[in-house]
Write a protein that holds these residues in place. Structure first.
Motif, PDB file in Angstrom:
ATOM      1  N   THR A 119       0.813  -1.219   0.000  1.00 30.65           N
ATOM      2  CA  THR A 119       0.000   0.000   0.000  1.00 30.65           C
ATOM      3  C   THR A 119       0.844   1.266   0.000  1.00 30.65           C
ATOM      4  O   THR A 119       0.324   2.354  -0.233  1.00 30.65           O
ATOM      5  CB  THR A 119      -0.924   0.038   1.229  1.00 30.65           C
ATOM      6  OG1 THR A 119      -0.128  -0.103   2.410  1.00 30.65           O
ATOM      7  CG2 THR A 119      -1.933  -1.086   1.173  1.00 30.65           C
ATOM      8  N   ALA A 129      -0.666   0.104  -9.829  1.00 28.32           N
ATOM      9  CA  ALA A 129      -1.571   1.111  -9.267  1.00 28.32           C
ATOM     10  C   ALA A 129      -1.298   2.446  -9.950  1.00 28.32           C
ATOM     11  O   ALA A 129      -0.419   3.198  -9.524  1.00 28.32           O
ATOM     12  CB  ALA A 129      -1.372   1.218  -7.755  1.00 28.32           C
ATOM     13  N   ARG A 152      -6.872  -7.971  -6.527  1.00 28.48           N
ATOM     14  CA  ARG A 152      -6.648  -6.522  -6.554  1.00 28.48           C
ATOM     15  C   ARG A 152      -7.956  -5.754  -6.580  1.00 28.48           C
ATOM     16  O   ARG A 152      -8.100  -4.713  -5.932  1.00 28.48           O
ATOM     17  CB  ARG A 152      -5.791  -6.142  -7.760  1.00 28.48           C
ATOM     18  CG  ARG A 152      -4.321  -6.430  -7.590  1.00 28.48           C
ATOM     19  CD  ARG A 152      -3.536  -6.172  -8.856  1.00 28.48           C
ATOM     20  NE  ARG A 152      -3.695  -4.806  -9.358  1.00 28.48           N
ATOM     21  CZ  ARG A 152      -3.109  -4.358 -10.458  1.00 28.48           C
ATOM     22  NH1 ARG A 152      -2.335  -5.165 -11.169  1.00 28.48           N
ATOM     23  NH2 ARG A 152      -3.284  -3.104 -10.849  1.00 28.48           N
ATOM     24  N   ASP A 156      -8.798  -3.211  -3.412  1.00 26.99           N
ATOM     25  CA  ASP A 156      -8.867  -1.760  -3.614  1.00 26.99           C
ATOM     26  C   ASP A 156     -10.290  -1.224  -3.660  1.00 26.99           C
ATOM     27  O   ASP A 156     -10.500  -0.058  -4.025  1.00 26.99           O
ATOM     28  CB  ASP A 156      -8.134  -1.378  -4.906  1.00 26.99           C
ATOM     29  CG  ASP A 156      -6.628  -1.582  -4.804  1.00 26.99           C
ATOM     30  OD1 ASP A 156      -6.114  -1.565  -3.675  1.00 26.99           O
ATOM     31  OD2 ASP A 156      -5.977  -1.775  -5.852  1.00 26.99           O
ATOM     32  N   SER A 157     -11.273  -2.046  -3.284  1.00 24.70           N
ATOM     33  CA  SER A 157     -12.661  -1.560  -3.337  1.00 24.70           C
ATOM     34  C   SER A 157     -13.460  -1.871  -2.075  1.00 24.70           C
ATOM     35  O   SER A 157     -14.083  -0.967  -1.500  1.00 24.70           O
ATOM     36  CB  SER A 157     -13.389  -2.134  -4.561  1.00 24.70           C
ATOM     37  OG  SER A 157     -13.445  -3.546  -4.513  1.00 24.70           O
ATOM     38  N   SER A 161      -9.353  -1.544   5.281  1.00 24.28           N
ATOM     39  CA  SER A 161      -8.262  -0.606   5.015  1.00 24.28           C
ATOM     40  C   SER A 161      -7.391  -0.372   6.239  1.00 24.28           C
ATOM     41  O   SER A 161      -6.240   0.066   6.111  1.00 24.28           O
ATOM     42  CB  SER A 161      -8.819   0.736   4.523  1.00 24.28           C
ATOM     43  OG  SER A 161      -9.726   1.283   5.470  1.00 24.28           O
ATOM     44  N   VAL A 175     -12.334   0.085   2.773  1.00 31.00           N
ATOM     45  CA  VAL A 175     -12.064   0.950   1.629  1.00 31.00           C
ATOM     46  C   VAL A 175     -13.336   1.684   1.230  1.00 31.00           C
ATOM     47  O   VAL A 175     -13.314   2.876   0.935  1.00 31.00           O
ATOM     48  CB  VAL A 175     -11.509   0.122   0.454  1.00 31.00           C
ATOM     49  CG1 VAL A 175     -11.302   1.002  -0.779  1.00 31.00           C
ATOM     50  CG2 VAL A 175     -10.189  -0.551   0.849  1.00 31.00           C
ATOM     51  N   ALA A 270     -11.733   0.758  -8.692  1.00 27.65           N
ATOM     52  CA  ALA A 270     -10.765  -0.341  -8.616  1.00 27.65           C
ATOM     53  C   ALA A 270     -10.696  -1.090  -9.943  1.00 27.65           C
ATOM     54  O   ALA A 270      -9.614  -1.492 -10.384  1.00 27.65           O
ATOM     55  CB  ALA A 270     -11.145  -1.292  -7.480  1.00 27.65           C
ATOM     56  N   ARG A 410      -4.375   3.326  -5.450  1.00 26.35           N
ATOM     57  CA  ARG A 410      -4.407   2.520  -4.220  1.00 26.35           C
ATOM     58  C   ARG A 410      -4.152   3.377  -2.992  1.00 26.35           C
ATOM     59  O   ARG A 410      -4.791   3.185  -1.946  1.00 26.35           O
ATOM     60  CB  ARG A 410      -3.387   1.379  -4.292  1.00 26.35           C
ATOM     61  CG  ARG A 410      -3.374   0.504  -3.018  1.00 26.35           C
ATOM     62  CD  ARG A 410      -2.605  -0.776  -3.212  1.00 26.35           C
ATOM     63  NE  ARG A 410      -3.219  -1.558  -4.260  1.00 26.35           N
ATOM     64  CZ  ARG A 410      -2.538  -2.317  -5.126  1.00 26.35           C
ATOM     65  NH1 ARG A 410      -1.218  -2.374  -5.052  1.00 26.35           N
ATOM     66  NH2 ARG A 410      -3.166  -3.008  -6.041  1.00 26.35           N
ATOM     67  N   ARG A 414      -7.244   3.423  -0.346  1.00 25.73           N
ATOM     68  CA  ARG A 414      -7.006   2.672   0.886  1.00 25.73           C
ATOM     69  C   ARG A 414      -6.700   3.591   2.077  1.00 25.73           C
ATOM     70  O   ARG A 414      -6.796   3.154   3.225  1.00 25.73           O
ATOM     71  CB  ARG A 414      -5.896   1.636   0.693  1.00 25.73           C
ATOM     72  CG  ARG A 414      -6.301   0.510  -0.267  1.00 25.73           C
ATOM     73  CD  ARG A 414      -5.368  -0.681  -0.150  1.00 25.73           C
ATOM     74  NE  ARG A 414      -5.316  -1.209   1.203  1.00 25.73           N
ATOM     75  CZ  ARG A 414      -6.203  -2.047   1.725  1.00 25.73           C
ATOM     76  NH1 ARG A 414      -7.241  -2.462   1.004  1.00 25.73           N
ATOM     77  NH2 ARG A 414      -6.058  -2.483   2.964  1.00 25.73           N
TER      78      ARG A 414
END
Length: 642
Positions: A119, A129, A152, A156-157, A161, A175, A270, A410, A414
């Motif tokens: 991240t 990313a 992924r 990322d969605s 987080s 997220v 994402a 990202r 995040r």
């Protein structure tokens, strides 16, 4: 000079208790609501919905039925408004012993771990990313569907987080944002065979705490090749109303649908990093979605005639909201045969569905109007022949790309957080303000009037824009403080001017880009006004700007159907998701505000009746960080369900 404050009666200054963000104060609810009386089955929230799998020509009876459904949506909306003298009905206090588990699990379903990713920007490549601002220009080349890319997408969605801890309390963040961090939203992956995930087409539930997939069922091998383009898959979204109603009572249905919109936006962004486009498959009916996600397994829920407390785990069922098609950017034109698909999905109820849903609370309160309204707004199957799902990608307008901090997508998604307080001193440059709003309009910079939703992430939606924004500008350098209006569907401009106060100027502000339909209505310091209208919350006045999202309301429901009621909230949630990401991309923060006084907002703008309604408020500014709260990594997290 027109004075914004002058329209408000003295009742604005009534000494009401000022609730924290999204926390409603005690309300007057009859004692019978909190008795241990078992729920009496008055009417059914069952699988036998009036949403039919067949498409019929409307007749008089059907028209009357549709009018009744719209009337129910309007009844709910009016009953759940906050006013200066009283708030919408909710619990007297928070029953911490019965706080719902935020993590739905399907016990005994096979659990398939997904991959984790760095991240921090030192360990990321632009291929993994891309820069946040770059996605609004164009999407990268599409990546193949694989264990890694599916991982992924969720990471990322909809994943965790972070964890937060202070004293004896520990809780998770995600997220995708949620009202009160209660997360009523669940997600499902419906996909063709994917190596290392499943050797057959499958339906899986996403478990965010574990960042894993729970395999629910294997589906027929011909389902994807017959009905969908190559290299595509589906994401299903559902809501557990009880999670939100535990805290917010009757207004919870609104908040659940805000969260659906946030989730759609999170998935769209994402997916874009992977070169994937997304589109709501909005022709499906409620029953189709229920069978496709395996939600028909939940026991029938009986709606009582009034709010009531008791032990009824069936209230924890999942309401299927929508289905998102994810497909490669740049795909050729294609459409979906909803009639054939509905017939194929009808067979899913006979599949072997794995896993038993876990219990979220020991006791519950049923706010009956939520479930009665959810029944009324169920969407039927609708068939639109010859309509392609692929709209050409439209890049967004740019006026100040230097406003962004060169964060990757990202990093932005995040590290997104909901600010609890704003500092009241952070200022924003006018060009940055305009840049944020350019990413909030639906049609991009194609030169046509804003109406069609073609730009990221609004292109996920299947209808023309129905939501606008009334903005309170507090701290924007080079722009006078005051009330402004962003017209997101320019076909509504004449109607908006006629519906609002005659004193409003409706003039373009200085330096406003040509493709940004922003109008100055009145100029004066409206900080205290914004605060009072948002349930007396300082956060509405202490940022750079705040806003109320105004929907083209009653006529939309009457023309399209009651099923548009939740979709209007989805659109506000999606707009809110953009505001969250934009704020973090320029280095500040934002927060959604669900608690506001509905009709006083309308009175300020001059709206009468239900032609336009404010559905969601928002604030953007410099956050105040609470140093007592410690952040912990999302994975591996502590062994708590919070």
């Amino acid at each position: 000079m027109f004075v914004l404050q002058q329209f408000l009666p003295s009742r604005l200054c009534l000494p009401l208790n000022s609730p924290h963000f999204h926390i409603l104060p005690p309300t007057s609810v009859s004692v019978s609501v909190f008795s241990n009386k078992r729920m009496i089955p008055i009417s059914s929230f069952s699988s036998s919905s009036s949403a039919s799998s067949s498409v019929k020509n409307p007749n008089k009876e059907e028209e009357e039925e549709q009018q009744e459904k719209v009337a129910q949506a309007l009844k709910y909306h009016n009953q759940t408004k906050h006013n200066f003298t009283n708030y919408a009905r909710g619990p007297r206090g928070l029953d911490w012993a019965n706080q719902p588990n935020p993590f739905r699990r399907y016990v005994s379903a096979p659990l398939i771990p997904l991959l984790h990713f760095p991240t921090d920007d030192n360990n990321q490549t632009l291929d993994d990313a891309p820069l946040y601002s770059s996605l609004f220009h164009s999407l990268p080349p599409p990546k193949p569907i694989s264990h890694s890319t599916i991982s992924r997408l969720f990471y990322d969605s909809l994943a965790l987080s972070a964890w937060k801890t202070t004293g004896f309390s520990t809780w998770s963040l995600r997220v995708n944002p949620s009202s009160g961090n209660l997360h009523p939203t669940e997600a499902y992956l419906i996909a063709p065979p994917i190596e290392s995930l499943s050797d057959s087409p499958f339906v899986a539930h996403y478990a965010p705490k574990e960042h894993s997939l729970e395999l629910r069922a294997k589906i027929p091998s011909g389902f994807f090749p017959k009905h969908f383009p190559d290299n595509s898959f589906l994401i299903g979204i559902s809501s557990i109303f009880w999670r939100e109603a535990w805290k917010y009572g009757e207004r919870a249905f609104r908040y659940c649908n805000h969260d659906v919109g946030h989730a759609i936006g999170a998935v769209a962004m994402a997916a874009a990093t992977l070169g994937w486009d997304v589109k709501l498959l909005d022709g499906f009916g409620y029953k189709d979605l229920e069978k496709l996600m395996g939600l028909h397994i939940f026991p029938e829920f009986k709606i009582p005639s009034r709010p009531i407390k008791g032990k009824f785990p069936e209230i924890e069922f999942e309401h299927p909201d929508c289905l998102i098609l994810v497909f490669p950017n740049g795909s050729n034109q294609f459409d979906v045969n909803y009639r054939e698909l509905s017939s194929a999905i009808n067979e899913f109820s006979s599949l072997e569905w794995k896993g038993k849903p876990n219990l979220l609370s020991k006791e519950h309160i049923c706010w009956d109007i939520i479930y009665r309204t959810a029944e009324a707004v169920k969407k039927p199957l609708t068939v639109q022949k010859g309509k392609s799902l692929v709209d050409q990608f439209q890049s967004s307008g740019f006026s100040s790309e230097n406003s962004y901090k060169r964060f990757t997508v990202r990093e932005v998604v995040r590290k997104r957080r909901s600010a609890v307080d704003m500092d009241g001193v952070t200022v924003m440059e006018r060009e940055t303000f305009y840049q944020i709003l350019l990413h909030c309009v639906p049609s991009g910079k194609g030169g046509e009037k804003h109406r069609r939703q073609l730009a990221l992430p609004f292109r996920a939606l299947s209808w023309d824009a129905e939501v606008h924004a009334a903005l309170f500008v507090h701290r924007v350098v080079g722009l006078p403080k005051g009330l402004y209006f962003l017209v997101r569907n320019e076909d509504h401009l004449g109607e908006l001017k006629a519906a609002t106060r005659s004193e409003f100027k409706w003039e373009r502000p200085e330096g406003c880009p040509d493709d940004l339909p922003l109008y100055e209505l009145a100029t004066e310091d409206c900080g205290q006004l914004a605060k009072r209208l948002s349930c007396h919350q300082d956060i509405a006045s202490d940022g750079c700007f705040s806003l109320g999202m105004v929907a083209h309301f009653e006529s939309t429901l009457s023309k399209k159907g009651a099923w548009m009621y939740p979709r209007l909230f989805w659109e506000t949630g999606l707009l809110g998701q953009v505001l969250y990401l934009e704020a973090h991309a320029i280095g500040i923060s934002a927060t959604g505000i669900g608690c506001f006084f509905d009709d006083p907002v309308h009175e300020l703008l001059g709206f009468r009746g239900s032609k336009f309604q404010s559905l969601y408020h928002f604030t953007v500014g410099g956050p105040v960080l609470d140093k007592r709260i410690m952040s912990l990594p999302a994975y591996p997290g502590p062994a708590v369900d919070a």
